[in-house]
Design a protein around this motif. Sequence first.
Motif: not given
Length: 329
Positions: A232-236
């Motif tokens: 989720r952090s990487f996609c954000k």
Amino acid sequence: MPDSSPPLVRTALLMPLIHHFEEHGGDVDLLLADMQISNAIRTDFDRLIPVKAIYETIDEIATRLGDPFLGATVGRDMARNAMGPVTKHLTREQTVGNLLDRFLISVGSYGNSTNYRLENDGQNATLKMTRKAQPDANPAHPDALTLALLVEQIRPRVGQSWDPKNVLAVVVDETVVPDWLLPRSSLITGSKMGLTLRFPSLWMVLNQAYSPGDTPLGETNKEYGTLAEAVRSFCKEHMSDPKLDITKTARACRLHPKALSRKLSNEDTSFKAILDDQRRQFAIAAIGQGKMTVTEIALRTGFTQASNFTRAYRRWTGEAPSDARSKQR
């Protein structure tokens, strides 16, 4: 007497494009044979060849792949993945000013075909690249590569201050610069003799936290309770990349794509669902704030066409982004 020898560059500058061509199914041996370039360049990165051969080879790669944005795409990937002969020297620089200083030092060691100059009048900083001689071949894709490499290095360091309305680029051919890099309103068509990039002087001293795009998630300073949180952090952080996929994300997680998919499934989610949710959250918040145009929001969420963004937004909210924005007035 003036030097009449042809401008030369090190073949290391061509290798990211060769690798891109090979990754997309291109026959490198046939390409080099057709372009009359020695296969030795694949291991001898310091070999000097005429810049004309570089330009013609890049043009040929774009033609064979049918990619009108080849230069920009490779430049973006070089910046985000910290790959390539120049980019690897830039990753430790935190401010835009230090970044450009390092860029000028590094790029000069790879050939004698261009001069770079950085000017700052206190209001705008301007980076100018000027060719020493009229090019014998089309430099549009090489210039788009340079522009993309610089923009994709500057943007994360500027952070929330980034606004394409404050950027002006003078390029050989506007049609090889995609909207996800810079909107057409930020572009001016110039001559084949060079490239110019202008932006606010204030950006030179901004110091946003920066790390290369493919830093493994396990090596960052962040701690995640679950794999889904890490993804989720990487996609954000990377949702503006229109080609962000499970393969890139798995590489950052140091997992095989199938393994990442299986592990996320065990957490009752999927890569597609996580990326879609991150884009949904950003888009809805940005529409509500009213600070960016719909086109800018589309680009920031990884959509290269406004119509695709509109369909996604309607799927998320039941209404078009233009309708949502009109309710705010």
